[in-house]
Scaffold this motif. Structure first.
Motif, PDB file in Angstrom:
ATOM      1  N   MET B   1       0.852  -1.202   0.000  1.00  0.00           N
ATOM      2  CA  MET B   1       0.000   0.000   0.000  1.00  0.00           C
ATOM      3  C   MET B   1       0.884   1.249   0.000  1.00  0.00           C
ATOM      4  SD  MET B   1      -3.005   0.889   2.688  1.00  0.00           S
ATOM      5  CE  MET B   1      -2.277   0.266   4.191  1.00  0.00           C
ATOM      6  N   ALA B   2       0.607   2.134  -0.899  1.00  0.00           N
ATOM      7  CA  ALA B   2       1.340   3.400  -0.906  1.00  0.00           C
ATOM      8  C   ALA B   2       0.358   4.522  -0.625  1.00  0.00           C
ATOM      9  CB  ALA B   2       2.032   3.611  -2.246  1.00  0.00           C
ATOM     10  N   GLY B   3       0.418   5.038   0.571  1.00  0.00           N
ATOM     11  CA  GLY B   3      -0.531   6.072   0.966  1.00  0.00           C
ATOM     12  C   GLY B   3      -0.178   7.437   0.417  1.00  0.00           C
ATOM     13  N   ARG B   4      -1.097   8.354   0.610  1.00  0.00           N
ATOM     14  CA  ARG B   4      -0.859   9.732   0.155  1.00  0.00           C
ATOM     15  C   ARG B   4      -0.309  10.558   1.315  1.00  0.00           C
ATOM     16  NH1 ARG B   4      -6.708  10.974  -2.232  1.00  0.00           N
ATOM     17  NH2 ARG B   4      -5.906  13.074  -2.475  1.00  0.00           N
ATOM     18  N   VAL B   5       0.670  11.390   0.988  1.00  0.00           N
ATOM     19  CA  VAL B   5       1.253  12.258   2.013  1.00  0.00           C
ATOM     20  C   VAL B   5       0.840  13.698   1.721  1.00  0.00           C
ATOM     21  CG1 VAL B   5       3.357  12.946   3.198  1.00  0.00           C
ATOM     22  CG2 VAL B   5       3.203  10.683   2.170  1.00  0.00           C
ATOM     23  N   ILE B   6       0.048  14.258   2.608  1.00  0.00           N
ATOM     24  CA  ILE B   6      -0.488  15.603   2.395  1.00  0.00           C
ATOM     25  C   ILE B   6       0.010  16.529   3.490  1.00  0.00           C
ATOM     26  CG2 ILE B   6      -2.587  16.962   2.089  1.00  0.00           C
ATOM     27  CD1 ILE B   6      -4.057  14.330   1.476  1.00  0.00           C
ATOM     28  N   VAL B   7       0.563  17.669   3.087  1.00  0.00           N
ATOM     29  CA  VAL B   7       1.001  18.648   4.078  1.00  0.00           C
ATOM     30  C   VAL B   7      -0.057  19.743   4.187  1.00  0.00           C
ATOM     31  CG1 VAL B   7       2.401  19.959   2.408  1.00  0.00           C
ATOM     32  CG2 VAL B   7       2.893  20.139   4.847  1.00  0.00           C
ATOM     33  N   ILE B   8      -0.333  20.151   5.413  1.00  0.00           N
ATOM     34  CA  ILE B   8      -1.302  21.218   5.636  1.00  0.00           C
ATOM     35  C   ILE B   8      -0.544  22.433   6.127  1.00  0.00           C
ATOM     36  CG2 ILE B   8      -3.267  21.916   7.058  1.00  0.00           C
ATOM     37  CD1 ILE B   8      -3.785  18.651   6.817  1.00  0.00           C
ATOM     38  N   THR B   9      -0.558  23.480   5.304  1.00  0.00           N
ATOM     39  CA  THR B   9       0.328  24.608   5.553  1.00  0.00           C
ATOM     40  C   THR B   9      -0.422  25.924   5.316  1.00  0.00           C
ATOM     41  OG1 THR B   9       2.424  25.602   4.909  1.00  0.00           O
ATOM     42  CG2 THR B   9       1.253  24.434   3.188  1.00  0.00           C
ATOM     43  N   SER B  10       0.208  27.043   5.680  1.00  0.00           N
ATOM     44  CA  SER B  10      -0.474  28.319   5.476  1.00  0.00           C
ATOM     45  C   SER B  10       0.452  29.526   5.417  1.00  0.00           C
ATOM     46  CB  SER B  10      -1.480  28.578   6.609  1.00  0.00           C
ATOM     47  OG  SER B  10      -0.774  28.909   7.777  1.00  0.00           O
ATOM     48  N   GLY B  11       1.627  29.435   5.980  1.00  0.00           N
ATOM     49  CA  GLY B  11       2.471  30.628   6.060  1.00  0.00           C
ATOM     50  C   GLY B  11       2.147  31.421   7.298  1.00  0.00           C
ATOM     51  N   LYS B  12       0.958  31.982   7.329  1.00  0.00           N
ATOM     52  CA  LYS B  12       0.565  32.798   8.487  1.00  0.00           C
ATOM     53  C   LYS B  12       0.140  31.893   9.640  1.00  0.00           C
ATOM     54  CE  LYS B  12      -2.450  36.687   9.591  1.00  0.00           C
ATOM     55  NZ  LYS B  12      -2.986  36.113  10.805  1.00  0.00           N
ATOM     56  N   GLY B  13       0.339  32.373  10.833  1.00  0.00           N
ATOM     57  CA  GLY B  13      -0.093  31.604  11.995  1.00  0.00           C
ATOM     58  C   GLY B  13      -1.531  31.923  12.362  1.00  0.00           C
ATOM     59  N   GLY B  14      -2.153  30.999  13.047  1.00  0.00           N
ATOM     60  CA  GLY B  14      -3.483  31.262  13.593  1.00  0.00           C
ATOM     61  C   GLY B  14      -4.640  31.174  12.624  1.00  0.00           C
ATOM     62  N   VAL B  15      -4.384  30.652  11.413  1.00  0.00           N
ATOM     63  CA  VAL B  15      -5.490  30.571  10.458  1.00  0.00           C
ATOM     64  C   VAL B  15      -6.229  29.234  10.566  1.00  0.00           C
ATOM     65  CG1 VAL B  15      -4.515  32.193   8.822  1.00  0.00           C
ATOM     66  CG2 VAL B  15      -3.972  29.787   8.611  1.00  0.00           C
ATOM     67  N   GLY B  16      -5.659  28.289  11.271  1.00  0.00           N
ATOM     68  CA  GLY B  16      -6.376  27.034  11.499  1.00  0.00           C
ATOM     69  C   GLY B  16      -5.732  25.800  10.884  1.00  0.00           C
ATOM     70  N   LYS B  17      -4.411  25.793  10.730  1.00  0.00           N
ATOM     71  CA  LYS B  17      -3.728  24.611  10.190  1.00  0.00           C
ATOM     72  C   LYS B  17      -3.949  23.394  11.083  1.00  0.00           C
ATOM     73  CE  LYS B  17       0.245  26.612  10.460  1.00  0.00           C
ATOM     74  NZ  LYS B  17      -0.207  27.989  10.634  1.00  0.00           N
ATOM     75  N   THR B  18      -3.714  23.593  12.374  1.00  0.00           N
ATOM     76  CA  THR B  18      -3.782  22.456  13.293  1.00  0.00           C
ATOM     77  C   THR B  18      -5.210  21.946  13.413  1.00  0.00           C
ATOM     78  OG1 THR B  18      -1.943  23.452  14.431  1.00  0.00           O
ATOM     79  CG2 THR B  18      -3.063  21.691  15.566  1.00  0.00           C
ATOM     80  N   THR B  19      -6.166  22.865  13.521  1.00  0.00           N
ATOM     81  CA  THR B  19      -7.577  22.482  13.579  1.00  0.00           C
ATOM     82  C   THR B  19      -7.949  21.701  12.328  1.00  0.00           C
ATOM     83  OG1 THR B  19      -7.903  24.581  14.676  1.00  0.00           O
ATOM     84  CG2 THR B  19      -9.870  23.405  14.010  1.00  0.00           C
ATOM     85  N   THR B  20      -7.487  22.193  11.173  1.00  0.00           N
ATOM     86  CA  THR B  20      -7.778  21.519   9.908  1.00  0.00           C
ATOM     87  C   THR B  20      -7.171  20.120   9.887  1.00  0.00           C
ATOM     88  OG1 THR B  20      -7.865  23.643   8.799  1.00  0.00           O
ATOM     89  CG2 THR B  20      -7.523  21.723   7.407  1.00  0.00           C
ATOM     90  N   SER B  21      -5.919  20.013  10.316  1.00  0.00           N
ATOM     91  CA  SER B  21      -5.257  18.700  10.323  1.00  0.00           C
ATOM     92  C   SER B  21      -6.032  17.717  11.185  1.00  0.00           C
ATOM     93  CB  SER B  21      -3.842  18.815  10.869  1.00  0.00           C
ATOM     94  OG  SER B  21      -3.148  19.839  10.232  1.00  0.00           O
ATOM     95  N   ALA B  22      -6.370  18.150  12.407  1.00  0.00           N
ATOM     96  CA  ALA B  22      -7.063  17.260  13.340  1.00  0.00           C
ATOM     97  C   ALA B  22      -8.401  16.820  12.757  1.00  0.00           C
ATOM     98  CB  ALA B  22      -7.267  17.964  14.674  1.00  0.00           C
TER      99      ALA B  22
END
Lengths: 333, 270
Positions: B1-22
């Protein structure tokens, strides 16, 4: 009726609100908390003047969350008049609550105080500035200790007879009483406060080098608060005068003593010394590690942060029979 | 199985990267896929808090890299969903404890055994970002409808385009407030997409429930009624290749509406 209020009620303190808009915002953010559902709500409104219509809207807001407005506490005459015309009971909240508490012989749930600062509209959603404290006394502490007014006295050189007066005997098991006689300890915390993690590590052998008396080890004295990301590690004992915030880490070869709230990770006896102990005025560590045993805090105890009061009961964690056991300490041995 | 690797990024802080990832991670795991979340925000980790897993972390990504434990030991299983696990960041170290090759190696190992590897990127474009992006082949750029966040997202998209490994990138517009868009006080979704000329993968409405869910350590996708939760579930479906129409955010229902009504009543009477 009054007893029901004490057991199934919330006091919401809104006396800091400076305007009606602020009050509604603050209230609505509190009412969103799922625990409020189905409860009797008592409002402290402070000296804010509220018209009849405004008070009615507040009542509607509370009822929209399936809670009921039991009564309000206000210093304003206008609010009082509006409340009377709407048939809402006006009463002194804090006094009522405490009177009810001390009268009832069995306190199952203490009144819970939910206090919230107004979230700034521009604040980030996940901002850590959110100043929200939810303190649920009843679940966290053993009831009788909280409700006695002699917590401070307990530290004095008192006879055990007096001690057992303060803590009604029926709250404790028989074997505990014997233990208390001998060691001046209160019952070990419910084992559910910390749950052992399966890390594959086993308890180090009961060898001589793992049984060094921690009194013989040197001690590192730190007079400051440990913040998130800070680590202290030392081969002897560590004494911290201050709090250890969540995200901090204390690693000691011997004992760890925190004269404050321990909220981070504490690892006592990291070289395998099984006699090491972790003690703090308030033991709220996210993880407790003693020698090779790792325990995580129970999820049900995940409170955002501990409110500082002067009524902490010091606690001490140690290894007993391959488990981490926590004792509440009433007085020095 | 070869899974997909997706990065969740934004540049600016506090826009919701971590919330989005979770939330995306939880939604994908709920859909039955094996998901690993990697927190690469060394020194300022938050993802464990959002998932309510802070008390279970024994080993972190730095322990894995410095070979104090095996990769499997460091994966923390989610409380509810055994399909979801977390590789936590170290709190007592900083970004320099890890380099891009090491992270790429971890991603490559993890994708063999999982359907999705989601990387929560730290704010900024320095080493932390370079590390996070190293192992990924896809990217989700999170932004809010504010000029500053859009400017930073634009910069990030530029950097992502320069990376050969990143095959596709999508835009996720977070904290949208339909009422402000209506009164022309906030940029509309179309405006943002036009400025950034980047395909959209989701629109998440501002939701006060996010604050409560963050404090409780419970992703909002688990809340069937929350609008933001629904929006995140839709994003997960779009990641899986399904065609899902964007939510109609015009009439917010539920608790927010109740507050607004209460406000409107107060204003009318004062």
């Amino acid at each position: 009726m009054e007893k029901v209020l004490a057991e199934n009620g919330f006091i919401i303190d809104l006396s800091d609100a400076k305007s009606t808009t602020q009050l509604v915002f603050e209230l609505s953010s509190i009412m969103e908390h799922p625990e409020v559902k189905g409860k009797n709500v008592r409002l402290k409104l402070g000296s804010l003047d509220l018209k009849q219509s405004q008070l009615l809207s507040i009542k509607a807001l509370i009822e929209s969350m399936e809670a009921t407005l039991a009564y309000i506490d206000t210093k304003s005459e206008q609010t009082e008049a509006s409340a009377v015309s709407l048939g809402i009971i006006v009463s002194e909240v804090s006094e009522e609550a405490s009177v009810v508490c001390s009268q009832s012989d069995e306190i199952k749930v203490e009144p819970v105080v939910v206090k919230t600062e107004v979230p700034d509209e521009t604040e980030e959603v996940q901002g850590s500035n959110e100043d929200k404290t939810i303190e649920v006394h009843a679940e966290e502490q053993t009831g009788p200790i909280e409700t006695t007014d002699g917590v401070e006295d307990v530290y004095d050189e008192e006879s055990m007879e007096e001690l057992s007066e303060i803590i009604p005997a029926e709250h404790f098991e028989a074997d505990f009483e014997a233990l208390a006689q001998n060691e001046g300890l209160i019952k070990p915390e419910e084992t559910s406060k910390y749950i052992l993690l399966d890390t594959g590590d086993v308890l180090p052998k009961d060898t001589e080098e793992n049984n060094i008396n921690t009194e013989t080890l040197p001690t590192l004295y730190i007079n400051q608060t440990l913040r998130s990301g800070q680590t202290v590690s030392y081969e002897g004992n560590i004494l911290i005068i201050g709090d250890a915030h969540p995200g901090s880490e204390i690693v000691a070869g011997g004992d760890i003593t925190v004269w404050g709230i321990l909220g981070g990770i504490a690892h006592a006896g990291n070289q395998g010394n099984v006699t090491s102990k972790v003690r703090a005025l308030k033991l709220n560590a996210i993880q407790l590690r003693i020698a090779g045993l790792y325990a995580r805090r129970n999820d049900t105890l995940n409170v955002p942060y501990v409110q500082k009061t002067n009524e902490f009961t010091p606690e001490e964690a140690q290894i007993e029979d391959g488990k981490i056991v926590i004792y509440k300490k009433l007085r020095r041995d | 199985m070869a899974g997909r690797v997706i990065v969740i990024t934004s540049g600016k802080g506090g826009v919701g990267k971590t919330t989005t990832s979770a939330n995306i991670g939880t939604a994908l795991a709920k859909a039955g896929y094996k998901v690993v979340l990697i927190d690469t925000d060394l020194g300022l980790r938050n993802l464990d808090l959002l998932l309510g897993l802070e008390n279970r972390i024994v080993y972190t990504i730095v322990d894995v890299i410095e070979e104090r434990c095996k990769l499997k030991q460091a994966l923390v299983k989610d409380k509810k969903n055994p399909n979801l696990s977390l590789l936590a960041a170290a709190q007592t170290r900083d970004k320099s404890a890890v380099n891009a090759e090491q992270l790429k190696e971890i991603c490559d190992t993890l994708k063999d055994e999982n359907d999705f590897v989601l990387i929560d990127c730290p704010a900024g474009i320095e080493q932390g970002f370079q590390n996070a992006v190293a192992g990924a082949t896809e990217a989700i750029v999170v932004t809010t409808p504010e000029m500053s966040a859009i400017r930073d997202a634009d910069r990030i998209i530029g950097l992502l385009e320069a990376k050969e490994e990143i095959k596709s990138y999508k835009l996720l517009l977070n904290r949208v407030r339909p009422s402000l868009i209506k009164s022309n006080d906030m940029m509309s979704v179309d405006d943002v997409v036009e400025i950034l000329s980047c395909p959209l993968i989701g629109i998440i409405p501002e939701d006060t429930g996010i604050i409560t869910s963050t404090n409780k350590g419970e992703p909002i996708v688990n809340d069937e009624d929350a609008l933001a939760g629904k929006a995140y579930r839709n994003v997960a479906q779009r990641i899986l290749g399904e065609e899902v129409p964007f939510l109609d955010l015009d009439e917010p229902k539920g608790f927010m509406a109740k507050i607004k009504n209460a406000f409107a009543k107060l204003k009318a009477k004062v």
